[in-house]
Write a protein that holds these residues in place. Sequence first.
Motif, PDB file in Angstrom:
ATOM      1  N   ALA A 144       0.849  -1.188   0.000  1.00 43.58           N
ATOM      2  CA  ALA A 144       0.000   0.000   0.000  1.00 43.58           C
ATOM      3  C   ALA A 144       0.888   1.241   0.000  1.00 43.58           C
ATOM      4  O   ALA A 144       1.736   1.406   0.869  1.00 43.58           O
ATOM      5  CB  ALA A 144      -0.922   0.000   1.221  1.00 43.58           C
ATOM      6  N   GLY A 145       0.735   2.079  -0.996  1.00 44.05           N
ATOM      7  CA  GLY A 145       1.540   3.288  -1.117  1.00 44.05           C
ATOM      8  C   GLY A 145       2.837   3.106  -1.883  1.00 44.05           C
ATOM      9  O   GLY A 145       3.619   4.048  -2.006  1.00 44.05           O
ATOM     10  N   ALA A 146       3.082   1.920  -2.424  1.00 41.01           N
ATOM     11  CA  ALA A 146       4.310   1.672  -3.185  1.00 41.01           C
ATOM     12  C   ALA A 146       4.312   2.480  -4.475  1.00 41.01           C
ATOM     13  O   ALA A 146       3.256   2.797  -5.027  1.00 41.01           O
ATOM     14  CB  ALA A 146       4.427   0.180  -3.504  1.00 41.01           C
ATOM     15  N   SER A 185       9.952   2.465  -9.859  1.00 38.48           N
ATOM     16  CA  SER A 185      11.140   2.894  -9.119  1.00 38.48           C
ATOM     17  C   SER A 185      11.207   2.212  -7.752  1.00 38.48           C
ATOM     18  O   SER A 185      10.227   1.657  -7.264  1.00 38.48           O
ATOM     19  CB  SER A 185      11.131   4.419  -8.937  1.00 38.48           C
ATOM     20  OG  SER A 185      10.032   4.810  -8.134  1.00 38.48           O
ATOM     21  N   ALA A 186      12.381   2.259  -7.145  1.00 35.82           N
ATOM     22  CA  ALA A 186      12.570   1.679  -5.812  1.00 35.82           C
ATOM     23  C   ALA A 186      11.877   2.541  -4.766  1.00 35.82           C
ATOM     24  O   ALA A 186      11.830   3.763  -4.870  1.00 35.82           O
ATOM     25  CB  ALA A 186      14.059   1.575  -5.500  1.00 35.82           C
ATOM     26  N   TRP A 187      11.352   1.907  -3.741  1.00 32.36           N
ATOM     27  CA  TRP A 187      10.695   2.564  -2.616  1.00 32.36           C
ATOM     28  C   TRP A 187      11.762   2.806  -1.567  1.00 32.36           C
ATOM     29  O   TRP A 187      12.157   1.885  -0.855  1.00 32.36           O
ATOM     30  CB  TRP A 187       9.591   1.663  -2.102  1.00 32.36           C
ATOM     31  CG  TRP A 187       8.505   2.315  -1.316  1.00 32.36           C
ATOM     32  CD1 TRP A 187       8.389   3.627  -0.975  1.00 32.36           C
ATOM     33  CD2 TRP A 187       7.363   1.649  -0.788  1.00 32.36           C
ATOM     34  NE1 TRP A 187       7.243   3.827  -0.261  1.00 32.36           N
ATOM     35  CE2 TRP A 187       6.595   2.617  -0.131  1.00 32.36           C
ATOM     36  CE3 TRP A 187       6.920   0.333  -0.782  1.00 32.36           C
ATOM     37  CZ2 TRP A 187       5.404   2.322   0.520  1.00 32.36           C
ATOM     38  CZ3 TRP A 187       5.740   0.038  -0.147  1.00 32.36           C
ATOM     39  CH2 TRP A 187       4.993   1.017   0.490  1.00 32.36           C
ATOM     40  N   LEU A 188      12.239   4.021  -1.466  1.00 32.84           N
ATOM     41  CA  LEU A 188      13.419   4.334  -0.662  1.00 32.84           C
ATOM     42  C   LEU A 188      13.116   4.928   0.698  1.00 32.84           C
ATOM     43  O   LEU A 188      13.993   5.504   1.344  1.00 32.84           O
ATOM     44  CB  LEU A 188      14.345   5.264  -1.450  1.00 32.84           C
ATOM     45  CG  LEU A 188      14.828   4.670  -2.783  1.00 32.84           C
ATOM     46  CD1 LEU A 188      15.665   5.689  -3.558  1.00 32.84           C
ATOM     47  CD2 LEU A 188      15.600   3.382  -2.567  1.00 32.84           C
ATOM     48  N   THR A 189      11.869   4.785   1.153  1.00 30.35           N
ATOM     49  CA  THR A 189      11.521   5.192   2.497  1.00 30.35           C
ATOM     50  C   THR A 189      11.016   3.949   3.235  1.00 30.35           C
ATOM     51  O   THR A 189      10.731   2.929   2.616  1.00 30.35           O
ATOM     52  CB  THR A 189      10.414   6.261   2.506  1.00 30.35           C
ATOM     53  OG1 THR A 189       9.239   5.716   1.897  1.00 30.35           O
ATOM     54  CG2 THR A 189      10.855   7.515   1.763  1.00 30.35           C
ATOM     55  N   GLY A 190      10.900   4.034   4.536  1.00 31.47           N
ATOM     56  CA  GLY A 190      10.428   2.890   5.303  1.00 31.47           C
ATOM     57  C   GLY A 190      11.537   2.293   6.132  1.00 31.47           C
ATOM     58  O   GLY A 190      12.467   2.985   6.554  1.00 31.47           O
ATOM     59  N   SER A 191      11.481   0.991   6.323  1.00 33.97           N
ATOM     60  CA  SER A 191      12.472   0.288   7.143  1.00 33.97           C
ATOM     61  C   SER A 191      13.661  -0.125   6.289  1.00 33.97           C
ATOM     62  O   SER A 191      13.775  -1.276   5.853  1.00 33.97           O
ATOM     63  CB  SER A 191      11.825  -0.939   7.793  1.00 33.97           C
ATOM     64  OG  SER A 191      12.747  -1.569   8.656  1.00 33.97           O
ATOM     65  N   CYS A 192      14.549   0.818   6.039  1.00 33.11           N
ATOM     66  CA  CYS A 192      15.666   0.565   5.126  1.00 33.11           C
ATOM     67  C   CYS A 192      16.778  -0.253   5.748  1.00 33.11           C
ATOM     68  O   CYS A 192      17.676  -0.710   5.044  1.00 33.11           O
ATOM     69  CB  CYS A 192      16.199   1.891   4.592  1.00 33.11           C
ATOM     70  SG  CYS A 192      14.973   2.792   3.624  1.00 33.11           S
ATOM     71  N   SER A 193      16.737  -0.469   7.044  1.00 34.35           N
ATOM     72  CA  SER A 193      17.757  -1.317   7.671  1.00 34.35           C
ATOM     73  C   SER A 193      17.308  -2.775   7.764  1.00 34.35           C
ATOM     74  O   SER A 193      18.052  -3.623   8.204  1.00 34.35           O
ATOM     75  CB  SER A 193      18.099  -0.788   9.058  1.00 34.35           C
ATOM     76  OG  SER A 193      16.968  -0.864   9.900  1.00 34.35           O
TER      77      SER A 193
END
Length: 164
Positions: free
Chosen positions: A148-150, A155-163
């Motif tokens: 949801a919200g992708a 393109s890559a989804w570069l926000t969120g839990s990137c770790s």
Amino acid sequence: MRWKDEGPQHLVTVPSFWCGRFAVTFGEWDAYRKGCFIAHNPDDLGWGRGNRPVINVSWDDAKKYITWLNEHTGKRYRLLSEAEWEYACRAWTTTAYSTGAKITNTQANVKASRTVPVGSYLPNAFGLYDMHGNVGEWTEDCYHKSYAGAPTDGSAWLTGSCSA
């Protein structure tokens, strides 16, 4: 859906891109290690190196490999976005797998306890090998519990839990 975090389905327009036919092998990784001396030496768990897909590398390790590969070849490589990877994996299909609604161990290394050499199974309709099974593959995207919200542009989804 196979996993609870593989939804909701949404329409994505994926622009043209190139993708390697095989997963990066231990042979390729070992050439990288030899070329830069500081690269991580991943454990093959006794399964073998050479033409087997490299395992036990982090997302950061994969990004360092790509940086080296770009410098070494003069070309521009990158991790695929999640949308690009799924498009490449499905290869024009709308089913759960490029092989249909189900997949068996005669079609991919999905139930084995160890990796097999890359290209051991038939490629998908795009000529890409081992998109299902054998090893997990890194993408550029950060982790989200839902699509949801992708992005809808591939393109890559570069926000969120990137770790994660």
